[in-house]
Design an enzyme around this catalytic site. Structure first.
Site, PDB file in Angstrom:
ATOM      1  N   CYS A 136     -16.857  -7.178  -0.265  1.00  0.00           N
ATOM      2  CA  CYS A 136     -17.426  -5.923   0.272  1.00  0.00           C
ATOM      3  C   CYS A 136     -17.842  -6.087   1.726  1.00  0.00           C
ATOM      4  O   CYS A 136     -18.133  -5.113   2.406  1.00  0.00           O
ATOM      5  CB  CYS A 136     -18.674  -5.498  -0.491  1.00  0.00           C
ATOM      6  SG  CYS A 136     -18.411  -5.115  -2.199  1.00  0.00           S
ATOM      7  N   LYS A 191      -6.754  -0.882 -13.088  1.00  0.00           N
ATOM      8  CA  LYS A 191      -7.028  -0.814 -11.653  1.00  0.00           C
ATOM      9  C   LYS A 191      -5.889  -1.548 -10.919  1.00  0.00           C
ATOM     10  O   LYS A 191      -5.416  -2.582 -11.382  1.00  0.00           O
ATOM     11  CB  LYS A 191      -8.362  -1.499 -11.362  1.00  0.00           C
ATOM     12  CG  LYS A 191      -8.855  -1.246  -9.965  1.00  0.00           C
ATOM     13  CD  LYS A 191     -10.323  -1.566  -9.835  1.00  0.00           C
ATOM     14  CE  LYS A 191     -10.897  -1.039  -8.542  1.00  0.00           C
ATOM     15  NZ  LYS A 191     -10.523  -1.760  -7.356  1.00  0.00           N
ATOM     16  N   LYS A 224      -3.900  -6.988  -6.655  1.00  0.00           N
ATOM     17  CA  LYS A 224      -2.905  -8.015  -6.362  1.00  0.00           C
ATOM     18  C   LYS A 224      -2.836  -9.016  -7.498  1.00  0.00           C
ATOM     19  O   LYS A 224      -1.769  -9.455  -7.888  1.00  0.00           O
ATOM     20  CB  LYS A 224      -3.343  -8.749  -5.092  1.00  0.00           C
ATOM     21  CG  LYS A 224      -2.438  -8.531  -3.918  1.00  0.00           C
ATOM     22  CD  LYS A 224      -2.822  -9.538  -2.884  1.00  0.00           C
ATOM     23  CE  LYS A 224      -2.190  -9.298  -1.555  1.00  0.00           C
ATOM     24  NZ  LYS A 224      -2.782 -10.097  -0.511  1.00  0.00           N
ATOM     25  N   CYS A 260     -20.420  -8.849  -8.387  1.00  0.00           N
ATOM     26  CA  CYS A 260     -20.152  -7.604  -7.668  1.00  0.00           C
ATOM     27  C   CYS A 260     -19.271  -6.737  -8.576  1.00  0.00           C
ATOM     28  O   CYS A 260     -18.249  -7.212  -9.078  1.00  0.00           O
ATOM     29  CB  CYS A 260     -19.415  -7.914  -6.372  1.00  0.00           C
ATOM     30  SG  CYS A 260     -18.591  -6.480  -5.687  1.00  0.00           S
ATOM     31  N   HIS A 263     -15.600  -6.535  -7.135  1.00  0.00           N
ATOM     32  CA  HIS A 263     -14.763  -7.728  -6.956  1.00  0.00           C
ATOM     33  C   HIS A 263     -14.888  -8.747  -8.079  1.00  0.00           C
ATOM     34  O   HIS A 263     -14.202  -9.771  -8.057  1.00  0.00           O
ATOM     35  CB  HIS A 263     -15.072  -8.360  -5.596  1.00  0.00           C
ATOM     36  CG  HIS A 263     -14.736  -7.454  -4.457  1.00  0.00           C
ATOM     37  ND1 HIS A 263     -15.642  -6.587  -3.877  1.00  0.00           N
ATOM     38  CD2 HIS A 263     -13.546  -7.219  -3.853  1.00  0.00           C
ATOM     39  CE1 HIS A 263     -15.033  -5.883  -2.948  1.00  0.00           C
ATOM     40  NE2 HIS A 263     -13.775  -6.237  -2.912  1.00  0.00           N
ATOM     41  N   HIS A 323      -0.624   0.208   0.363  1.00  0.00           N
ATOM     42  CA  HIS A 323      -0.243   0.477  -1.021  1.00  0.00           C
ATOM     43  C   HIS A 323      -0.498   1.945  -1.342  1.00  0.00           C
ATOM     44  O   HIS A 323      -0.908   2.731  -0.485  1.00  0.00           O
ATOM     45  CB  HIS A 323      -0.938  -0.477  -1.998  1.00  0.00           C
ATOM     46  CG  HIS A 323      -2.442  -0.426  -2.001  1.00  0.00           C
ATOM     47  ND1 HIS A 323      -3.144   0.722  -2.251  1.00  0.00           N
ATOM     48  CD2 HIS A 323      -3.368  -1.405  -1.784  1.00  0.00           C
ATOM     49  CE1 HIS A 323      -4.438   0.456  -2.198  1.00  0.00           C
ATOM     50  NE2 HIS A 323      -4.604  -0.818  -1.903  1.00  0.00           N
ATOM     51  N   HIS A 340      -3.843   3.626  -0.182  1.00  0.00           N
ATOM     52  CA  HIS A 340      -3.880   3.964   1.251  1.00  0.00           C
ATOM     53  C   HIS A 340      -2.998   5.176   1.515  1.00  0.00           C
ATOM     54  O   HIS A 340      -3.350   6.075   2.282  1.00  0.00           O
ATOM     55  CB  HIS A 340      -3.360   2.805   2.109  1.00  0.00           C
ATOM     56  CG  HIS A 340      -4.061   1.503   1.878  1.00  0.00           C
ATOM     57  ND1 HIS A 340      -3.407   0.357   1.515  1.00  0.00           N
ATOM     58  CD2 HIS A 340      -5.372   1.167   1.947  1.00  0.00           C
ATOM     59  CE1 HIS A 340      -4.274  -0.633   1.380  1.00  0.00           C
ATOM     60  NE2 HIS A 340      -5.485  -0.168   1.631  1.00  0.00           N
ATOM     61  N   CYS A 381     -21.615 -10.372  -0.645  1.00  0.00           N
ATOM     62  CA  CYS A 381     -20.290 -10.305  -1.269  1.00  0.00           C
ATOM     63  C   CYS A 381     -19.247 -10.274  -0.161  1.00  0.00           C
ATOM     64  O   CYS A 381     -19.232  -9.373   0.670  1.00  0.00           O
ATOM     65  CB  CYS A 381     -20.147  -9.064  -2.156  1.00  0.00           C
ATOM     66  SG  CYS A 381     -18.443  -8.856  -2.723  1.00  0.00           S
TER      67      CYS A 381
HETATM   68  O1  ME8 Z   1     -12.615  -0.208   3.023  1.00  0.00           O
HETATM   69  N1  ME8 Z   1      -7.107   4.562  -5.057  1.00  0.00           N
HETATM   70  O2  ME8 Z   1     -10.575  -0.627   4.027  1.00  0.00           O
HETATM   71  P1  ME8 Z   1      -9.603  -0.767   2.759  1.00  0.00           P
HETATM   72  C1  ME8 Z   1      -7.330   5.443  -4.087  1.00  0.00           C
HETATM   73  N2  ME8 Z   1     -11.777  -1.106   6.320  1.00  0.00           N
HETATM   74  N3  ME8 Z   1      -7.561   5.092  -2.809  1.00  0.00           N
HETATM   75  C2  ME8 Z   1      -7.560   3.799  -2.494  1.00  0.00           C
HETATM   76  C3  ME8 Z   1      -7.332   2.814  -3.482  1.00  0.00           C
HETATM   77  C4  ME8 Z   1      -7.086   3.248  -4.823  1.00  0.00           C
HETATM   78  N4  ME8 Z   1      -6.829   2.413  -5.828  1.00  0.00           N
HETATM   79  N5  ME8 Z   1      -7.396   1.622  -2.883  1.00  0.00           N
HETATM   80  C5  ME8 Z   1      -7.639   1.845  -1.552  1.00  0.00           C
HETATM   81  C6  ME8 Z   1     -11.934  -0.427   4.010  1.00  0.00           C
HETATM   82  N6  ME8 Z   1      -7.728   3.164  -1.319  1.00  0.00           N
HETATM   83  C7  ME8 Z   1     -12.574  -0.394   5.374  1.00  0.00           C
HETATM   84  C8  ME8 Z   1     -12.794   1.034   5.791  1.00  0.00           C
HETATM   85  S1  ME8 Z   1     -13.604   2.900   7.518  1.00  0.00           S
HETATM   86  C9  ME8 Z   1     -14.588   2.968   8.843  1.00  0.00           C
HETATM   87  C10 ME8 Z   1     -13.472   1.207   7.114  1.00  0.00           C
HETATM   88  C11 ME8 Z   1      -7.951   3.805   0.000  1.00  0.00           C
HETATM   89  O3  ME8 Z   1      -8.316  -1.288   3.301  1.00  0.00           O
HETATM   90  C12 ME8 Z   1      -9.197   4.667  -0.001  1.00  0.00           C
HETATM   91  O4  ME8 Z   1      -9.115   5.551   1.071  1.00  0.00           O
HETATM   92  O5  ME8 Z   1     -10.257  -1.505   1.675  1.00  0.00           O
HETATM   93  C13 ME8 Z   1     -10.269   3.645   0.250  1.00  0.00           C
HETATM   94  O6  ME8 Z   1     -11.490   4.221   0.669  1.00  0.00           O
HETATM   95  C14 ME8 Z   1      -9.604   2.837   1.329  1.00  0.00           C
HETATM   96  O7  ME8 Z   1      -8.210   2.790   0.946  1.00  0.00           O
HETATM   97  C15 ME8 Z   1     -10.164   1.430   1.459  1.00  0.00           C
HETATM   98  O8  ME8 Z   1      -9.344   0.736   2.345  1.00  0.00           O
END
Ligand code: ME8
Length: 645
Positions: free
Chosen positions: A128, A294, A297, A142, A145, A17, A20, A125
């Site tokens: 998390c 925010k 989904k 949390c 969440h 999304h 990412h 959680c």
């Molecule tokens: O946390 N605004 O993966 P994740 C800005 N697998 N950036 C956002 C965002 C938003 N609303 N939502 C997501 C994980 N991101 C772990 C990470 S690393 C060793 C393991 C981006 O799929 C942002 O970079 O939940 C956030 O830190 C990341 O997606 C979280 O991705």
């Protein structure tokens, strides 16, 4: 200098999304910027595929975890090139070499006594994938969440994180750039002011078996974070790969604030236990919210990068994300804001400057870059501003202030647009005696555009290339451009052919998001008072009626934003006496660019109070079809207060 830049590896329980896409575009932009500075860069992203969340999502989809992970990981991998993101490595935590390395690391840390078996009771959680402390909860839930964590009590393996607490505090304090922006460093230090607990790094297979088995106890799998963080090492061939040796010392991670704690606390202490230096910098950004809410989904407001790309094009999406968010703070996404950036910054400011300039070279200089003569002061001013922009841009890009870097570029774009108005090349072209002056003006425009195109390369690679080709560079020259050799004035070769192509950005219709029909003849701009909607004249007015209006030349001597208003600017004008006028032009003009401009003012309107400021007059502006206002500025110096008739 070298750089190893990473994004988080994303969970495969959801499709890519906007959030990412933002982090990955930041990484790509930064990587392209450092390459533009002739540095050696490696860029890694990937997917995080083990753990509760993924197992649950796979179950819900009726698939085996690996099968499910394969399908979503593929979506991430394929999403990036479409956004002109070019990672060097795409790592998956289900990759064989990653699994092997995680097990090697666990063995080493266990053998040296930094992992021990203990028992754990805590509040877990699932969202998390970690235990939360009481302090972290918000009304028992949390905070991320909004669900209550589950009380769990079980035997588990622990990493002696607490042993490295003092070292970590020292390291953060003695390396001010280790965690940026500063607010996140302070957050981490505040967390570290309390005693750190050891980190639970296993899950019993009786509860979860989708993970990497502990090499020293097959009844457990590794906790997702201990598995996931190690991707940053496995992707460059730890422990003995050549690339590891070369790149680990220059590692910089980009994350959002949601995963600050694992990156700023777990990861450096894990590295310390492994006997490795910590990463060099951690860059933490805020959240993208959708229309202030925010993105989630359940609310159904998830923005897909692919939809944006189809609607707006890659470069608009990249530009918008980098321009709109101040790195570190939250930002809000809305269709209106991206359309307005496209129409105003891209189509109007940059696009117009480019097409006007190239059209004039085509019309007045046979389509060839002209030879400049001795510059006049206004030419030198433009050249100096363009060169000064390059060094300020570099500083801002280096410190992740992408929006400020772009502001620098746009202030040169608006200076160049004003330079066209002031130097009136179309007037110069009327008299052959002015050819040398005309050529100098056109050369200054082309050279300014070359530098603008050069610095836009990391953010909008497609547009930058289009600009460079239009300005007569070959494909090879385009590909080899860099700031070190080309970030200075005067490199455009006179005589080179300028190619006037399609416009860089179409103007979008606010309602349909479609480019406005090119063939439709443009409606004439209507003159209106800045801030009032431009209604069609209802009928004819008599000359006597017209004479009632006292129109005057007003020189703007100061301009400032009006508190709490996005639309209004407070202007101090001389006409010839000083007075205050409020104008609804804040969306189109920065206060600083107005100072010194001469505009036309209706001087005999009844004073009106707007947002607490009394306005003694109205400034005239032209309003185009989208409602954008352009001031009716005068180019020749006229004594302020002169009557307009
Ligand atoms: O946390 N605004 O993966 P994740 C800005 N697998 N950036 C956002 C965002 C938003 N609303 N939502 C997501 C994980 N991101 C772990 C990470 S690393 C060793 C393991 C981006 O799929 C942002 O970079 O939940 C956030 O830190 C990341 O997606 C979280 O991705």
């Amino acid at each position: 200098m070298s750089l190893y830049i990473t994004t988080p590896i994303y969970y495969v329980n959801a499709q890519p999304h906007l959030g990412h896409a933002y982090t990955t575009i930041v990484a790509d932009t930064y990587c392209r910027f450092r390459r533009l500075c002739k540095e050696d860069v490696r860029f890694q992203t990937g997917t995080d595929e083990h753990g509760d969340k993924i197992a649950e999502a796979a179950h819900a989809a009726g698939l085996q975890p690996k099968e499910y992970a394969d399908s979503i990981s593929k979506l991430f991998k394929e999403a990036w090139p479409v956004l002109h993101i070019q990672p060097d490595t795409f790592i998956r935590t289900t990759d064989e070499n990653h699994i092997l390395t995680v097990r090697q690391i666990l063995t080493k840390v266990h053998e040296q006594g930094d992992i021990y078996l203990g028992s754990y009771s805590g509040l877990y959680c699932r969202g998390c994938e970690r235990f939360l402390t009481e302090k972290e909860l918000l009304e028992g839930n949390c905070p991320d969440h909004q669900t209550a964590p589950q009380p769990i009590s079980e035997s588990n393996y622990f990493f002696r994180m607490s042993k490295y607490q003092d070292w970590l505090i020292d390291h953060i304090k003695s390396n001010p750039d280790f965690i940026t922006p500063e607010r996140y460093k302070n957050e981490v230090l505040s967390f570290l002011s309390e005693p750190l607990e050891d980190l639970c790094i296993s899950r019993p297979k009786s509860r979860l078996d989708w993970g990497i088995s502990l090499p020293f106890d097959d009844d457990f799998v590794t906790y997702v974070w201990f598995d996931a963080l190690i991707n940053y090492l496995t992707g460059i061939g730890y422990p003995d790969g050549k690339e590891f040796e070369h790149y680990w010392n220059v590692a910089e991670h980009i994350i959002a604030k949601d995963i600050l704690k694992p990156h700023a606390i777990y990861w450096p202490t894990m590295l310390k236990a492994l006997g490795l230096p910590p990463y060099k910098r951690l860059h933490v950004h805020g959240y993208w919210n959708i229309n202030e809410a925010k993105m989630s989904k359940s609310i159904g407001n998830v923005v897909r990068p692919e939809t944006l790309r189809q609607d707006f094009g890659v470069d608009t999406v990249r530009y918008f994300l980098m321009r709109e968010m101040s790195f570190g703070l939250d930002a809000s996404f809305s269709d209106e804001s991206i359309i307005s950036r496209q129409n105003s910054d891209l189509a109007n400011d940059l696009g117009n400057l480019f097409s006007r300039s190239l059209t004039m070279v085509t019309r007045f200089a046979k389509g060839l870059a002209p030879e400049p003569s001795e510059p006049a002061p206004e030419d030198s001013q433009l050249a100096e501003a363009a060169v000064a922009m390059i060094s300020r841009y570099r500083d801002h890009m280096q410190s992740f202030a992408f929006n400020r870097a772009l502001q620098e570029v746009w202030s040169v774009i608006s200076l160049a647009n004003r330079y066209i108005v002031a130097s009136e090349p179309w007037e110069l072209a009327k008299d052959p005696a002015n050819t040398s002056r005309l050529n100098t003006v056109l050369y200054h425009l082309i050279e300014t555009l070359r530098l603008i195109g050069l610095v836009l390369m990391p953010i909008m690679p497609g547009t930058s290339r289009k600009m460079a080709l239009g300005l007569g560079l070959t494909e090879e020259e385009c590909a080899n451009q860099n700031l070190v050799d080309h970030g200075r004035w005067g490199l455009t070769r006179s005589g080179v052919t300028i190619q006037l192509g399609d416009s860089l950005f179409p103007r979008l219709d606010k309602k349909t998001r479609q480019p406005q029909a090119a063939k439709q003849p443009k409606k004439k701009k209507e003159l209106s008072a800045a801030g009032k909607s431009g209604k069609k004249a209802a009928g004819l007015v008599s000359f006597d009626d017209f004479k009632k209006l006292d129109l005057r030349v007003a020189e703007i001597t100061a301009a400032e934003k009006i508190n709490k208003s996005d639309r209004l600017l407070k202007l101090t004008v001389m006409a010839p006496e000083e007075r205050t006028v409020v104008a609804g032009i804040a969306e189109y003009y920065q206060p600083e660019e107005l100072v010194g401009c001469q505009v036309i003012m209706v001087a005999n309107l009844k004073p009106a109070k707007l947002m607490g400021v009394t306005s003694h007059g109205m400034i005239l502006a032209a309003r185009d079809e989208e409602g954008k206002l352009t001031l009716t500025a005068l180019t020749a110096g006229v004594p302020p207060g002169s009557k307009v008739s």
